[in-house]
Design an enzyme around this catalytic site. Structure first.
Site: not given
Ligand SMILES: [Zn+2]
Length: 300
Positions: A80, A101
């Site tokens: 990411e 998360h």
């Molecule tokens: Zn993620």
């Protein structure tokens, strides 16, 4: 940057990763953490490692385009990294990014419910509004594109059907914002399960904004408490917070949903009723029992 300072940042990323994992904010190899170094390069977590069990030498260094500059053999930047790069390019004031998360905040992101109600003074003064960036496939440019419009005016956001993102002027500042997002989601969920929610009035939000200025808590954008005044692109110019105007009042009952008159009256009497967006009233077991008892009494 001295070697000692860089070593400390590597150790700090290990510590923040350990906290994310131990608090259940990440599972498996989820999440990523990055810091902007004083020479403009980025120090970040590598791909495919549990954030709970990292070591300082695992971290990689990239440039602002995400090109790998330094790293142990076999280590690549986080999948990411693009999302982090977008933040650093859009926000010169930001030096750390934490992505995780956390289950309650991610639940709101899955439900499509932004954490944008003025409910807790601490959240209004530290984060303001926490909107939801549209869904973008993880590890692709679509996620970075979805995040870009929101990071200009927000230090915390939810990622639709994915997780949360927190920005800070330093690493622990970004991490603490992640904690605040999850804590706020937890409290919001409990209040909504209890069936009642009071909002801070627009006037009270104004006072909190002044306090923020007094305490020198930086904000990327002003709060605009009238959602209807925003329109497309409002998320870039200001933070939209749901806070109804109520001069002379600090708290006001939430009227954010379509409320049937009977439910409104019950709400104002202090009874626990759940009101759906369809206007239907959902009674508690006790209220339902009382209604049946009353009906039976009238029949006999
Ligand atoms: Zn993620």
């Amino acid at each position: 940057m001295t070697a000692d300072a860089l070593a400390q940042l590597r150790a700090d990323i290990v510590e923040v990763g350990r906290r994310l994992w131990s608090r259940g904010y990440v599972a498996s190899n989820d999440g990523n953490i990055s810091v902007r170094l004083d020479d403009g390069r980025l120090l970040m977590t590598p791909a495919s490692v549990s954030k709970g069990f990292m070591t300082p030498e695992m971290m990689v260094i990239t440039d602002l385009n995400g090109t790998l500059l330094e790293g142990a053999p076999g280590r690549k930047p986080s999948s990411e990294a693009r999302m982090h790069l977008v933040v650093y390019r859009s926000r010169p004031d930001i030096n750390a990014v934490v992505h995780a998360h956390p289950p309650l905040a991610t639940g709101f992101a899955v439900a499509g419910i932004p954490l944008d109600r003025a409910v807790l003074a601490e959240v209004v003064t530290t984060l303001g509004s926490i909107p939801i960036a549209e869904y973008g496939t993880p590890s692709t440019p679509a996620l970075a594109d979805a995040v870009e419009p929101y990071v200009k005016a927000h230090d915390g956001l939810l990622l639709a059907n994915h997780g949360a993102l927190a920005l800070g002027t330093d690493l622990f500042g970004a991490y603490y914002k992640m904690e605040t997002i999850e804590h706020f989601a937890n409290i919001s969920l409990v209040a909504r399960l209890l069936g009642r929610e009071y909002l801070l009035s627009r006037e009270e939000v104004g006072r909190l904004q002044q306090l923020r200025g007094t305490y020198g808590i930086a904000s990327p954008a002003p709060i605009c408490s009238d959602p209807s005044g925003g329109g497309a692109g409002a998320g870039e110019a200001c933070q939209v917070v749901v806070a109804p105007s109520a001069p002379g009042e600090q708290l006001v009952p939430n009227t954010d949903v379509t409320v049937a008159p009977e439910a409104r009256a019950a709400f104002e009497r202090g009874e626990a009723v759940e009101v759906g967006t369809d206007g239907a009233i959902r009674l508690t077991y006790g209220q339902l029992t009382a209604l049946i008892d009353e009906a039976v009494r009238q029949l006999t």
